[in-house]
Design a protein around this motif. Structure first.
Motif, PDB file in Angstrom:
ATOM      1  N   MET A  93     148.254   4.429  43.535  1.00 24.53           N
ATOM      2  CA  MET A  93     149.235   4.064  42.504  1.00 24.53           C
ATOM      3  C   MET A  93     148.556   3.921  41.138  1.00 24.53           C
ATOM      4  O   MET A  93     147.476   3.341  41.065  1.00 24.53           O
ATOM      5  CB  MET A  93     149.904   2.735  42.881  1.00 24.53           C
ATOM      6  N   LYS A  94     149.183   4.475  40.091  1.00 23.41           N
ATOM      7  CA  LYS A  94     148.603   4.386  38.755  1.00 23.41           C
ATOM      8  C   LYS A  94     148.639   2.934  38.259  1.00 23.41           C
ATOM      9  O   LYS A  94     149.616   2.220  38.486  1.00 23.41           O
ATOM     10  CB  LYS A  94     149.382   5.288  37.795  1.00 23.41           C
ATOM     11  N   MET A  95     147.551   2.515  37.618  1.00 24.95           N
ATOM     12  CA  MET A  95     147.504   1.147  37.094  1.00 24.95           C
ATOM     13  C   MET A  95     148.456   0.997  35.912  1.00 24.95           C
ATOM     14  O   MET A  95     148.702   1.947  35.186  1.00 24.95           O
ATOM     15  CB  MET A  95     146.088   0.851  36.573  1.00 24.95           C
ATOM     16  N   SER A  96     148.935  -0.231  35.732  1.00 21.82           N
ATOM     17  CA  SER A  96     149.735  -0.521  34.539  1.00 21.82           C
ATOM     18  C   SER A  96     148.808  -1.156  33.504  1.00 21.82           C
ATOM     19  O   SER A  96     148.306  -2.266  33.696  1.00 21.82           O
ATOM     20  CB  SER A  96     150.866  -1.478  34.929  1.00 21.82           C
ATOM     21  N   THR A 108     142.433   2.943  16.928  1.00 18.80           N
ATOM     22  CA  THR A 108     142.945   3.712  18.066  1.00 18.80           C
ATOM     23  C   THR A 108     141.792   4.167  18.955  1.00 18.80           C
ATOM     24  O   THR A 108     141.912   4.173  20.189  1.00 18.80           O
ATOM     25  CB  THR A 108     143.780   4.909  17.563  1.00 18.80           C
ATOM     26  N   ALA A 109     140.660   4.494  18.332  1.00 16.55           N
ATOM     27  CA  ALA A 109     139.468   4.827  19.133  1.00 16.55           C
ATOM     28  C   ALA A 109     139.135   3.626  20.021  1.00 16.55           C
ATOM     29  O   ALA A 109     138.777   3.783  21.199  1.00 16.55           O
ATOM     30  CB  ALA A 109     138.301   5.160  18.209  1.00 16.55           C
ATOM     31  N   GLY A 110     139.270   2.420  19.466  1.00 19.76           N
ATOM     32  CA  GLY A 110     139.013   1.198  20.230  1.00 19.76           C
ATOM     33  C   GLY A 110     140.016   1.020  21.356  1.00 19.76           C
ATOM     34  O   GLY A 110     139.652   0.688  22.494  1.00 19.76           O
ATOM     35  N   LEU A 111     141.275   1.260  21.059  1.00 21.82           N
ATOM     36  CA  LEU A 111     142.318   1.119  22.088  1.00 21.82           C
ATOM     37  C   LEU A 111     142.076   2.087  23.242  1.00 21.82           C
ATOM     38  O   LEU A 111     142.154   1.711  24.421  1.00 21.82           O
ATOM     39  CB  LEU A 111     143.703   1.370  21.460  1.00 21.82           C
ATOM     40  N   MET A 112     141.754   3.342  22.915  1.00 27.00           N
ATOM     41  CA  MET A 112     141.552   4.350  23.970  1.00 27.00           C
ATOM     42  C   MET A 112     140.323   4.004  24.831  1.00 27.00           C
ATOM     43  O   MET A 112     140.341   4.156  26.054  1.00 27.00           O
ATOM     44  CB  MET A 112     141.410   5.752  23.366  1.00 27.00           C
ATOM     45  N   ALA A 113     139.264   3.507  24.174  1.00 26.93           N
ATOM     46  CA  ALA A 113     138.063   3.108  24.926  1.00 26.93           C
ATOM     47  C   ALA A 113     138.394   1.930  25.847  1.00 26.93           C
ATOM     48  O   ALA A 113     137.914   1.859  26.991  1.00 26.93           O
ATOM     49  CB  ALA A 113     136.938   2.739  23.961  1.00 26.93           C
ATOM     50  N   ALA A 114     139.220   1.017  25.353  1.00 21.77           N
ATOM     51  CA  ALA A 114     139.589  -0.157  26.154  1.00 21.77           C
ATOM     52  C   ALA A 114     140.427   0.259  27.370  1.00 21.77           C
ATOM     53  O   ALA A 114     140.229  -0.248  28.488  1.00 21.77           O
ATOM     54  CB  ALA A 114     140.377  -1.139  25.281  1.00 21.77           C
ATOM     55  N   ILE A 142     139.244  -0.187  31.367  1.00 24.49           N
ATOM     56  CA  ILE A 142     140.019  -0.867  32.420  1.00 24.49           C
ATOM     57  C   ILE A 142     140.307   0.107  33.571  1.00 24.49           C
ATOM     58  O   ILE A 142     140.091  -0.207  34.744  1.00 24.49           O
ATOM     59  CB  ILE A 142     141.325  -1.463  31.841  1.00 24.49           C
ATOM     60  N   ALA A 143     140.751   1.330  33.217  1.00 28.92           N
ATOM     61  CA  ALA A 143     141.117   2.315  34.253  1.00 28.92           C
ATOM     62  C   ALA A 143     139.914   2.690  35.126  1.00 28.92           C
ATOM     63  O   ALA A 143     140.069   2.970  36.321  1.00 28.92           O
ATOM     64  CB  ALA A 143     141.696   3.563  33.594  1.00 28.92           C
ATOM     65  N   VAL A 154     144.126  -5.789  25.270  1.00 28.87           N
ATOM     66  CA  VAL A 154     144.471  -4.688  26.172  1.00 28.87           C
ATOM     67  C   VAL A 154     144.138  -5.173  27.579  1.00 28.87           C
ATOM     68  O   VAL A 154     143.018  -5.643  27.830  1.00 28.87           O
ATOM     69  CB  VAL A 154     143.656  -3.421  25.828  1.00 28.87           C
ATOM     70  N   SER A 155     145.109  -5.078  28.475  1.00 28.23           N
ATOM     71  CA  SER A 155     144.865  -5.608  29.824  1.00 28.23           C
ATOM     72  C   SER A 155     145.719  -4.888  30.853  1.00 28.23           C
ATOM     73  O   SER A 155     146.613  -4.109  30.510  1.00 28.23           O
ATOM     74  CB  SER A 155     145.184  -7.113  29.855  1.00 28.23           C
ATOM     75  N   GLU A 156     145.437  -5.205  32.105  1.00 23.56           N
ATOM     76  CA  GLU A 156     146.307  -4.752  33.200  1.00 23.56           C
ATOM     77  C   GLU A 156     147.580  -5.589  33.145  1.00 23.56           C
ATOM     78  O   GLU A 156     147.564  -6.726  32.684  1.00 23.56           O
ATOM     79  CB  GLU A 156     145.603  -4.989  34.539  1.00 23.56           C
ATOM     80  N   ASN A 157     148.658  -5.050  33.653  1.00 24.24           N
ATOM     81  CA  ASN A 157     149.955  -5.731  33.691  1.00 24.24           C
ATOM     82  C   ASN A 157     150.299  -6.387  32.351  1.00 24.24           C
ATOM     83  O   ASN A 157     150.487  -7.600  32.263  1.00 24.24           O
ATOM     84  CB  ASN A 157     149.974  -6.786  34.807  1.00 24.24           C
ATOM     85  N   PRO A 158     150.355  -5.579  31.287  1.00 25.85           N
ATOM     86  CA  PRO A 158     150.588  -6.133  29.951  1.00 25.85           C
ATOM     87  C   PRO A 158     151.999  -6.704  29.822  1.00 25.85           C
ATOM     88  O   PRO A 158     152.900  -6.331  30.576  1.00 25.85           O
ATOM     89  CB  PRO A 158     150.427  -4.909  29.049  1.00 25.85           C
ATOM     90  N   ARG A 159     152.151  -7.585  28.817  1.00 27.23           N
ATOM     91  CA  ARG A 159     153.467  -8.212  28.609  1.00 27.23           C
ATOM     92  C   ARG A 159     154.251  -7.591  27.451  1.00 27.23           C
ATOM     93  O   ARG A 159     155.410  -7.908  27.263  1.00 27.23           O
ATOM     94  CB  ARG A 159     153.278  -9.710  28.379  1.00 27.23           C
TER      95      ARG A 159
END
Ligand code: HMG
Length: 408
Positions: free
Chosen positions: A1-4, A119-125, A129-130, A168-173
């Protein structure tokens, strides 16, 4: 299952003062409608000497922790995107690591590619996690900049300053992002640059607008191709947030994208009020914040209408001069409105001071030497390190080390 995976919480910080664009227009003998309608700018935030990119980012992150209920000890990755670096070597992220009290077991670095750095930071984050490297921890991404052009130049009404911080996290709100489905575009162009000896940016203004639109077309085409190839969701994007150097640029971008989709200019423009306008409220009061601009647009959109967007898909477009761009999408989380209420996103705009044009020009002149001002003797007593205390840049010590209030 793909992570959220996605953005769990967001907050921003702005300088204490701003300039009213109609007053700037009067001082520059320009019709005010050129700024307010022609460019779609209304106010621009102006940073004082103690409000450097480190101080702004610290204040955004402290607000983020307090409002979201997340803690610094949950962070395993801290990335600061900026094009207003304070040092060739020591990254802004290292100062933030200290000022925020992040754990020593933490990957910390700065990213630069004009406005694309965040955005480079967001993609790296997301990838961190993935990949499993996060091991349950979250990433803190900071975008912090002071947008500056020469006084009296065409770019002057498109300045601004501020920092946006997000987790940036798993199961974001707030928003779950579509992992691995990002359309990228890059090309070596000289549309906007900031040589090492200058604080003010240089720009080939009209060319930069064209570069932005070409990058949008390229990134969007790539995103469409990947989404199709991947069997991604086919539902429409009900809203799209763009990089916003000034409001009119987002309008031009949206028109361009809709025309690529086959709409006429009139049909494209008819979708603007619903699909884009609410994302521009914050930037109209702050101006360009460079790396944080797209995320300020996202905060503005969520502040205005998170409740009605829950469960729906939105698009995001990031552009950095030079140039690099990315188009990606995500889904607003169920319950996002509750989180937005808790975050009080517009809070930092509540108590600001309007600067006269004379005072703004004085501040700009003083800022030329701000990075070299000595720490006053005796230095101000360190205040108790608190998540709510406003961090400020004090000056450099005898060894040229930058000193901040609340520094351990
Ligand atoms: P300019 O040449 O002074 O303005 O500078 P203009 O003559 O092109 O006029 C602007 C608009 O106002 C036009 O509308 C005019 O018609 C209109 P448009 O044709 O664009 O729809 N106008 C009026 N409207 C109402 N009443 C009037 C009136 N007069 C004219 N009386 C420029 C504009 C954007 C070039 C300048 O401000 C500039 O150089 N800004 C900085 C560069 C910039 O923001 N570029 C944007 C794309 S690049 C980017 O986004 C990256 C960036 O964020 C940096 C990074 O990545 O790090 C900048």
């Amino acid at each position: 299952m793909k992570m959220s995976i996605g953005i769990d919480a967001i907050a921003f910080a702005v300088p204490r003062a701003y300039v009213e664009l109609t007053e700037l227009a009067a001082a520059r003998a320009v019709p005010p409608s050129k700024y307010t309608n022609g460019l779609g700018t209304h106010q621009m935030a102006i940073a004082d000497a103690d409000e450097d990119p480190v101080a702004l980012a610290t204040n955004a992150a402290r607000r983020l922790f307090v409002r979201s209920g997340r803690r610094p000890d949950e962070i395993g990755l801290c990335i600061a995107g900026t094009e207003t670096a304070v040092d060739h070597s020591k990254p802004i992220a290292a100062y933030l690591h200290g000022l925020l009290g992040l754990p020593t077991a933490c990957r910390v670095f700065e990213t630069k590619h004009a406005c694309f750095g965040g955005t480079a930071g967001l993609m790296a984050a997301m990838d961190w996690i993935a990949s499993g490297s996060a091991r349950g921890r979250s990433a803190l991404v900071l975008c912090t900049d002071i947008a500056r052009y020469e006084l009296g130049s065409a770019g002057e009404p498109t300045q601004g300053a501020g920092a946006v911080a997000f987790i940036v996290s798993e199961n974001p709100r707030l928003i779950e992002l579509e992992l691995g489905r990002s359309g990228s575009y890059a090309r070596d162009v000289h549309d906007f640059w900031r040589p090492l000896h200058r604080k003010d940016a240089l720009v080939d203004g009209h060319f930069s607008v064209q570069c932005y639109l070409d990058a949008l077309a390229g990134a969007y085409a790539e995103w469409n191709a990947i989404t199709r190839e991947d069997g991604g969701p086919a539902e429409p994007l009900v809203r799209t947030c763009y990089h916003v150097p000034y409001g009119k640029m987002a309008r031009k971008a949206h028109r361009h994208r809709k025309q690529i989709d086959g709409l006429t200019e009139a049909e494209a423009d008819a979708t603007f009020a619903t699909e884009v306008e609410s994302s521009l409220n914050f930037s109209a009061q702050i101006g360009n914040v460079y790396t944080g601009s797209l995320y300020l647009a996202l905060a503005s959109l969520l502040h205005a209408e998170a409740g009605q967007l829950e469960g729906q898909r939105i698009g995001l477009f990031s552009y950095g001069s030079g140039c690099a761009a990315e188009f990606f999408a995500g889904r607003v989380c169920e319950g996002a409105q509750d989180m937005v209420d808790q975050l009080d996103l517009a809070g930092p705009l509540a108590a600001r001071e309007r600067l006269t044009i004379e005072r703004y020009e004085e501040l700009r002149r003083a800022d030329a030497i701000a990075d070299r001002r000595p720490v006053p003797t005796p230095p101000p007593p360190p205040s108790a390190q608190s998540l709510l205390h406003a961090a400020a840049y004090i000056g450099v010590d005898a060894e040229d080390r930058r000193v901040y209030t609340d520094q351990a």
